[in-house]
Design an enzyme around this catalytic site. Structure first.
Site, short mmCIF file in Angstrom:
data_model
loop_
_atom_site.label_atom_id
_atom_site.label_comp_id
_atom_site.label_asym_id
_atom_site.label_seq_id
_atom_site.Cartn_x
_atom_site.Cartn_y
_atom_site.Cartn_z
N ASP A 1 17.70 43.37 31.84
CA ASP A 1 17.57 41.93 31.65
C ASP A 1 18.23 41.56 30.32
OD1 ASP A 1 16.86 39.41 32.46
OD2 ASP A 1 14.83 39.54 31.64
N TYR B 1 19.86 38.37 27.66
CA TYR B 1 19.25 37.27 26.91
C TYR B 1 20.38 36.35 26.48
CZ TYR B 1 15.60 35.60 23.55
OH TYR B 1 14.64 34.89 22.85
N HIS C 1 17.98 28.89 25.52
CA HIS C 1 16.67 29.52 25.68
C HIS C 1 16.31 30.33 24.43
CE1 HIS C 1 13.31 31.72 27.50
NE2 HIS C 1 13.90 32.86 27.17
N ARG D 1 9.47 31.62 15.68
CA ARG D 1 9.99 31.81 14.31
C ARG D 1 10.68 30.53 13.88
NH1 ARG D 1 11.69 36.07 17.42
NH2 ARG D 1 13.58 34.88 17.78
N GLU E 1 11.13 32.28 34.90
CA GLU E 1 12.37 32.19 34.12
C GLU E 1 13.55 32.13 35.08
OE1 GLU E 1 11.42 34.14 29.73
OE2 GLU E 1 12.59 35.33 31.13
N GLU F 1 17.17 32.69 36.12
CA GLU F 1 18.25 33.58 35.70
C GLU F 1 19.27 33.77 36.83
OE1 GLU F 1 17.17 37.18 33.72
OE2 GLU F 1 15.35 36.34 32.84
N ASP G 1 12.47 35.79 36.65
CA ASP G 1 11.85 36.79 35.78
C ASP G 1 10.46 36.29 35.38
OD1 ASP G 1 11.42 38.86 33.96
OD2 ASP G 1 12.57 37.88 32.37
N ARG H 1 3.11 34.91 29.45
CA ARG H 1 3.39 34.58 28.05
C ARG H 1 2.33 35.05 27.07
NH1 ARG H 1 8.63 34.06 28.53
NH2 ARG H 1 9.22 32.37 29.92
N GLN I 1 2.71 38.72 26.76
CA GLN I 1 3.99 39.01 26.08
C GLN I 1 3.86 38.88 24.56
OE1 GLN I 1 7.19 36.63 27.62
NE2 GLN I 1 8.74 37.51 26.29
N TYR J 1 4.66 42.54 22.64
CA TYR J 1 6.11 42.78 22.58
C TYR J 1 6.61 43.39 21.27
CZ TYR J 1 7.95 39.02 19.59
OH TYR J 1 8.29 38.23 18.53
N LYS K 1 6.22 41.45 32.00
CA LYS K 1 7.34 41.23 32.90
C LYS K 1 7.29 42.14 34.13
CE LYS K 1 9.86 38.64 29.93
NZ LYS K 1 10.56 37.38 30.24
N THR L 1 9.41 40.64 39.71
CA THR L 1 10.66 39.90 39.49
C THR L 1 11.17 39.55 40.88
OG1 THR L 1 11.11 41.25 37.53
CG2 THR L 1 12.98 40.02 38.47
N THR M 1 17.18 33.83 30.63
CA THR M 1 16.86 32.46 31.06
C THR M 1 17.99 31.51 30.70
OG1 THR M 1 14.57 32.99 30.62
CG2 THR M 1 15.10 30.67 30.94
N GLU N 1 9.40 26.52 27.56
CA GLU N 1 10.27 25.56 26.90
C GLU N 1 9.93 24.12 27.30
OE1 GLU N 1 14.59 27.21 26.90
OE2 GLU N 1 13.44 28.37 28.34
#
Lengths: 432, 432
Positions: free
Chosen positions: B134, B136, B141, B150, B206, B208, B240, B244, B247, B251, B260, B264, B367, B381
């Site tokens: 997978d 990114y 996203h 962050r 997600e 994708e 995907d 959350r 995660q 993670y 995850k 899928t 995503t 999001e």
């Protein structure tokens, strides 16, 4: 179960063999000289040919069905069998090869049709690996690495609750002896803000226990911790080669990727859970103040006997040492008792959200360092991130691996009153 | 190559079909009523049965060899073929199904032996997926998620140099229509320091693009970016599913794992690179100030035509909407032009360290959100981390997914002078 700890084999090289006495009987896939890949069992200096054994009707009943599957060119179908049937196969195999077996003269007469000198055979991966998961249960390694990358915060808050793991690359797992090519990739030179592309400059090994999954589970159906043992078929050694400079640059925010996926080496023999039963131990007590595992990770029997006492050794032989006749030098001695989580906890955690395990899936334990110098399972730790070179015989030293360096991993189980047994070797040489 | 954009099919439902006109011809594996799984091609409302086509000798030469492999119960052997042979097969398939084909009356006479109503067939995964990666590469996203986790540092320093990706779980990839069970797992309630175990409370989708690898590479042999296109056989939609709350807790430091690996979902049809050729575009210009890709990721032809203009749509239908006869509501409209890295860059990066790709490996793009509200590819999001509920028809609203919610993804390619074509649907309903 009958106590087989005192039995000897009529195959002389098996008795007092460091790795493969009658009590071990690990399975693998090998090619004899001029022959196709097939299943076999390591016994002393020989390999017992399961394809030939089936052709000569040496097994009966359920064990015969199991032998047919174990004799194929991958062990997946054998690993999928219920543990009870694999156990029946193991019992007949022990009887066939034990001193005093009524079949001994018949088997001896088959000679090299049935028993091949191991040194003349080529080993293959024992199974098609569907998915490979690498855990991080070596707490001393997690602490050591954490201190290098996050001095203020070495162990993340989840570590003592979550058996941390991530998905690894299955397609590049190779069998012991396969050369390992130094990867090229991006890294960020110290003090700079723009990465460079080139050969890895900080190539490392990682000492891990490999875990072979036997019977799987359906998607959405977790394996409770009390049943996890039935899904673990066997063990091997695993070298999770790591490109440290690439890893440091790429791993945020989704984890290691190319820094690991270029190669992972495993030892070829599946050492069965049954063979390792005498070397089980109580899970070492958690240090005072550590939280109790959450309920789904807690099982009285697992706490009492879910850990393994397996000595793990790493040796390094450089090209120059080889050329000068210097033997491989031990650079680490550790033990699987350094696992913070048991194998059963890993299985229960992996499946608790519904993830499907399949026969032939492989887990790595994560690097198994001990708390002392001399017990560290990677050069990153031994050399403190490359700052303290490791002296070697003949005046050489290493921070990270150089072309021609061979890493050799071994494992040994010892217990009073039992023969010692081992895993065979996990070897790989760096080529540039 | 002959221009086929104006051709019609003698299969009436194919002409003006939103997804499957003659110009698409995606491959999949299906079971007709009462039949075993086999390869087929979507054409209008029908599935062309490749097993039957082979039995009736409808193909010749190289295309016939390809048809035998494409007619099996998985497409892996077909995907392994060189692109030229897959292309020969596609040309004969187009000729057979085009208006005016000399074979038309013979094919029509075969009736439902050869052409099955798609709605009566069951679809399967099109191939055994060896490894799933997978990526990114959806930069909007990455920015949106980065801002949530962050705020000071939304995009990590490696993002514009490295096509970030991680290994995913292959064993739990399921075909469209498979129910998705809400996972249980650990999460850390806000403001607390001890995790809880229970059902996921922040279940998300997600959006994708899925990428099917055709011919692979040998371990240690990177695929140069100029050759990457030959290794990409086709495309699908990929959801995907993401837990959350789990995660966020699990993670660090090695990436997403159980959040995850529970499921899928992919759409069942492999839309070929050939079918998508008219919808290729120049790679959108990097914003001013962004660094140039490193050399191994840079290719003039890839920059000129390596992107795809594929409209992507997400719809949601709750149980209550279904019961009240309300149609699925569109909750996102995005486009594959939101990829910061091209598919060829993903292939070149994945293999640059020597990682081995195999036929039937699958990539997810990551995503694909756009820059505007209404184009966001996840509820994380759209609802700004669950703070702004999404209003739905009938007075309902959602922060995250609830039992009975169905997520439906669709894709559409449009270009003046060409028929529109689509991917079929990628559907999944949450069950608790």
């Amino acid at each position: 179960m009958t106590d087989t700890s005192r039995l000897h084999s009529w195959i002389a090289s098996a008795n007092q063999h460091a790795d493969f006495p009658l009590q071990n009987l690990p399975l693998g896939v090998f090619s004899p000289v001029g022959g196709e890949p097939r299943g076999g069992v390591a016994i002393g200096e020989l390999i017992f040919d399961l394809k030939a054994a089936v052709a000569h009707d040496l097994f009966s009943g359920e064990a015969a069905e199991a032998a047919v599957l174990a004799g194929g060119d991958s062990l997946n179908a054998f690993l999928a069998l219920p543990a009870a049937i694999r156990g029946a196969f193991r019992r007949q195999l022990t009887e066939l090869l034990a001193e005093g077996s009524p079949q001994q003269s018949r088997l001896e007469a088959l000679g090299e049709q049935l028993l091949h000198p191991a040194r003349a055979c080529r080993m293959h991966l024992p199974a098609r690996i569907g998915d490979y998961t690498d855990f991080y249960v070596g707490i001393h390694h997690a602490l050591n690495v954490g201190r290098l990358f996050r001095p203020d915060n070495p162990l993340l808050p989840n570590y003592k609750y979550v058996p941390i793991g991530y998905h690894g690359r299955a397609s590049t797992i190779v069998v012991s002896g396969t050369p390992v090519r130094r990867p090229h990739g991006q890294s960020l030179p110290p003090g700079q803000s723009v990465p460079v592309f080139g050969p890895c400059r900080r190539l490392d090994y990682e000492l891990e226990l490999g875990i072979w999954i036997g019977t799987g589970n359906e998607q959405g159906q977790p394996i409770p911790i009390g049943e996890a043992g039935e899904h673990v078929a066997g063990f091997c050694l695993l070298n999770d080669w790591s490109a440290r400079d690439m890893q440091a640059w790429e791993y945020q925010p989704l984890g290691p990727f190319l820094s690991k996926s270029f190669a992972t080496t495993i030892s070829p023999w599946v050492v069965t859970a049954e063979a390792l039963a005498p070397y089980r131990k109580a899970q070492p007590a958690r240090p005072q103040g550590d939280p109790q595992p959450l309920d789904y990770l807690l099982d009285a029997r697992d706490q009492a006997e879910g850990a393994f006492d397996i000595e793990l050794e790493v040796l390094l032989q450089t090209r120059s040492m080889r050329e000068r006749g210097l033997p491989p030098e031990r650079i680490a001695l550790s033990n699987t008792l350094n696992m913070y989580w048991t194998v059963a906890q890993m299985v229960a955690h992996h499946t608790v959200g519904g993830c499907k395990l399949q026969p032939g899936d492989l887990f790595g334990s994560g690097t198994l360092s001990g708390p002392e110098p001399g017990s560290l399972g990677s050069l990153l730790e031994t050399t403190r991130g490359g700052r303290l070179p490791l002296p070697l015989p003949g005046g050489e030293q290493r921070t990270y691996l150089e072309a021609g360096d061979e890493i050799i991993m071994r494992a040994r189980c010892r217990r009073e009153g039992f023969p010692s047994l081992g895993f065979g070797e996990c070897r790989g040489t760096i080529v540039d």
